[in-house]
Scaffold this motif. Structure first.
Motif, PDB file in Angstrom:
ATOM      1  N   SER A 169      34.262  36.802  41.859  1.00  0.00           N
ATOM      2  CA  SER A 169      34.710  37.702  42.932  1.00  0.00           C
ATOM      3  C   SER A 169      34.565  37.003  44.268  1.00  0.00           C
ATOM      4  CB  SER A 169      33.882  38.997  42.934  1.00  0.00           C
ATOM      5  OG  SER A 169      32.519  38.710  43.216  1.00  0.00           O
ATOM      6  N   LEU A 171      35.038  37.887  48.726  1.00  0.00           N
ATOM      7  CA  LEU A 171      35.445  38.663  49.892  1.00  0.00           C
ATOM      8  C   LEU A 171      36.061  37.705  50.888  1.00  0.00           C
ATOM      9  CD1 LEU A 171      35.530  41.131  51.796  1.00  0.00           C
ATOM     10  CD2 LEU A 171      33.202  40.492  52.527  1.00  0.00           C
ATOM     11  N   LYS A 192      38.646  38.211  41.337  1.00  0.00           N
ATOM     12  CA  LYS A 192      38.708  39.566  41.890  1.00  0.00           C
ATOM     13  C   LYS A 192      38.555  39.459  43.410  1.00  0.00           C
ATOM     14  CE  LYS A 192      36.536  44.135  41.704  1.00  0.00           C
ATOM     15  NZ  LYS A 192      35.401  44.939  41.159  1.00  0.00           N
ATOM     16  N   THR A 194      38.656  40.875  47.340  1.00  0.00           N
ATOM     17  CA  THR A 194      38.572  41.931  48.348  1.00  0.00           C
ATOM     18  C   THR A 194      38.844  41.284  49.692  1.00  0.00           C
ATOM     19  OG1 THR A 194      36.914  43.123  47.050  1.00  0.00           O
ATOM     20  CG2 THR A 194      37.107  43.712  49.376  1.00  0.00           C
ATOM     21  N   ARG A 219      48.508  44.890  47.738  1.00  0.00           N
ATOM     22  CA  ARG A 219      47.677  45.895  47.055  1.00  0.00           C
ATOM     23  C   ARG A 219      48.182  46.147  45.635  1.00  0.00           C
ATOM     24  NH1 ARG A 219      47.654  48.484  52.506  1.00  0.00           N
ATOM     25  NH2 ARG A 219      45.525  48.291  53.322  1.00  0.00           N
ATOM     26  N   ASP A 224      42.186  44.088  46.799  1.00  0.00           N
ATOM     27  CA  ASP A 224      41.519  45.254  47.391  1.00  0.00           C
ATOM     28  C   ASP A 224      41.464  45.056  48.907  1.00  0.00           C
ATOM     29  OD1 ASP A 224      40.139  47.611  47.677  1.00  0.00           O
ATOM     30  OD2 ASP A 224      38.217  46.799  46.998  1.00  0.00           O
ATOM     31  N   HIS A 226      41.352  46.066  52.760  1.00  0.00           N
ATOM     32  CA  HIS A 226      40.833  47.105  53.646  1.00  0.00           C
ATOM     33  C   HIS A 226      41.108  46.693  55.090  1.00  0.00           C
ATOM     34  CE1 HIS A 226      38.287  49.061  50.488  1.00  0.00           C
ATOM     35  NE2 HIS A 226      38.338  47.835  49.980  1.00  0.00           N
ATOM     36  N   GLN A 251      28.307  45.850  48.888  1.00  0.00           N
ATOM     37  CA  GLN A 251      28.772  45.243  47.649  1.00  0.00           C
ATOM     38  C   GLN A 251      28.325  43.791  47.616  1.00  0.00           C
ATOM     39  OE1 GLN A 251      32.931  45.944  46.955  1.00  0.00           O
ATOM     40  NE2 GLN A 251      33.031  44.607  45.152  1.00  0.00           N
TER      41      GLN A 251
END
Length: 452
Positions: A169, A171, A192, A194, A219, A224, A226, A251
């Motif tokens: 993952s 960010l 994954k 974000t 999206r 993900d 934001h 997270q």
């Protein structure tokens, strides 16, 4: 005064190498200093490795599409180690070409950091000093990480190509083209993803409708995303980094990447002592001929923070060499420069956005959103956006914005017509190539919006 060089270039990226090579071909004695690797950001840790990662990330979708078209195909797993080895071998090859072509032209390359110690003198990290009648600064830019998090094990676009393994993952913090491109790349490679952006919509400065369209597509692809969100706390934790955002959510991510902009590489170079004026962001202030405030010192490329694109830096370097050593009164043309964001799908753009132009003159907006034949048959929900911004008074096409697979290729061709001053009638007279996505550019007959 006898100088060691007619020109000394600081920086071996695209703009600096072009200026050095052409100047040498025009008869100048040229020295060049590069502290890292020849080729600069674009070749070594930017456009080229990023685009190769874009290609790699597209294969899962291509394999899914193949099944939809009747092929028995399975993706298997992605071997990052094997890909990274080939990637860096290609970068080594390109760096060698940059070096060889410059040397073949007669440029003397110094593999060392250089700084100014006067208007016509440079000092290398090795201690050597050289004089030059003219100095060209082409040191580019570097990724920016907010100071309070600079000591954490976070990534930037510099480190992303050197990961030992892809994280489970990540960010990505930022909403510009680098953030959005790597969000799509890593998502396509199975990470994954974000993404946080503190603004109201990603890709500030691009056409609003195109930005919204692309955000929706990202999206749908599982990113993900934001907006209106920023980290307020980041700390090391088991399994990676724990992030608390402005909404109070926490997270843990295996990796965190900052893509929050780039700043010009002007620190600790002796520029101000040499009389070179810097701007608010540390950029070198230049005129249209790339001259700084200090006589004999010039600058091109991202270090000037004009249009931070590799082809623009190359044009600036070429214009500098031809003007100074070729006797031609040329300047780099910064009007109507096309660009592309290599997301999935891509965004290609040239000229004015709807928001920029509608406050100043009457305009007609032509736009079409549709499912491309290839995607529709494969069962994908991707939608293409084609958009033209047209002056009502002159009927000139002031802007073109495309969100689609291969938008970068399409916008390059559309840019030629728009740069030549094409009108909407010129587009209308052009017979469509059918069946293609791009035919929509010449078949839109009725505006979807008019202002005022």
């Amino acid at each position: 005064m006898a100088f060691d060089y007619d020109l000394f270039v600081i920086g071996g990226g695209s703009g600096g190498v072009r200026a050095a090579r052409v100047s040498a071909q025009l008869g100048a004695r040229v020295g060049l200093a590069e502290e890292y690797r020849m080729g600069g950001t674009c070749v070594i840790r930017g456009c080229v490795p990023k685009k190769l990662m874009v290609f790699a990330s597209a294969y899962p979708d291509a394999i899914e599409d193949a099944r939809a078209y009747g092929w028995q195909a399975e993706a298997g797993s992605f071997d990052w180690t094997a890909f990274k080895g080939k990637l860096h071998a290609e970068l080594d090859r390109l760096e060698g070409l940059y070096r060889a072509n410059a040397q073949k032209a007669g440029v003397t390359i110094h593999d060392a950091r250089a700084m100014l110690v006067g208007p016509q003198r440079v000092r290398l990290a090795s201690g050597e000093e050289f004089t030059a009648e003219r100095i060209l600064v082409a040191t580019g830019g570097r990724p920016f990480v907010p100071g309070k998090w600079a000591d954490l094990p976070v990534l930037t676009s510099n480190e992303i190509f050197h990961l030992e393994a892809l994280p489970e993952s990540i960010l990505i913090i930022g909403g510009g083209f680098i953030a959005c491109e790597f969000a799509c790349i890593l998502s396509g490679l199975g990470v994954k993803v974000t993404q946080f952006y503190r603004g109201a919509q990603i890709l500030r400065g691009f056409d609003g409708e195109a930005r919204g369209h692309l955000a929706e597509m990202m999206r749908e692809r599982g990113i993900d995303l934001h907006v209106g969100t920023d980290p307020v706390e980041i700390e090391e934790a088991p399994g990676g980094l724990r992030v608390k955002d402005t909404g109070g959510h926490e997270q843990v991510f295996a990796q965190v990447m900052f893509a929050t902009g780039r700043v010009p590489n002007t620190q600790d170079m002796g520029l101000e002592d040499a009389g070179v004026v810097l701007g608010r962001r540390g950029e070198i202030v230049v005129d249209e001929q790339s001259r700084t405030s200090a006589p004999g010192i010039h600058a091109v490329g991202d270090v000037t923070d004009r249009i931070n694109l590799t082809p623009v830096a190359i044009r600036e370097g070429q214009a500098f060499a031809e003007a100074v050593f070729g006797g031609k009164p040329v300047t780099a043309d910064h009007e109507l420069v096309a660009s592309a964001v290599f997301t999935r799908p891509e965004l290609g753009t040239i000229g004015l956005t709807e928001e920029e132009v509608r406050e100043n003159e009457a305009v007609d907006i032509y736009a079409a959103s549709f499912r491309a034949m290839h995607s529709a048959f494969a069962g994908r929900s991707d939608r293409v956006l084609m958009k033209l911004v047209v002056s009502r008074a002159t009927q000139k096409v002031l802007g073109c914005h495309i969100v689609a697979d291969n938008a970068g290729e399409m916008i390059q061709l559309a840019a030629i017509a728009i740069k030549m001053g094409a009108t909407k009638a010129d587009f209308d007279r052009t017979v469509a190539v059918h069946p293609t996505m791009a035919e929509e550019l010449v078949t839109m007959k009725v505006p979807v919006r008019t202002f005022p």
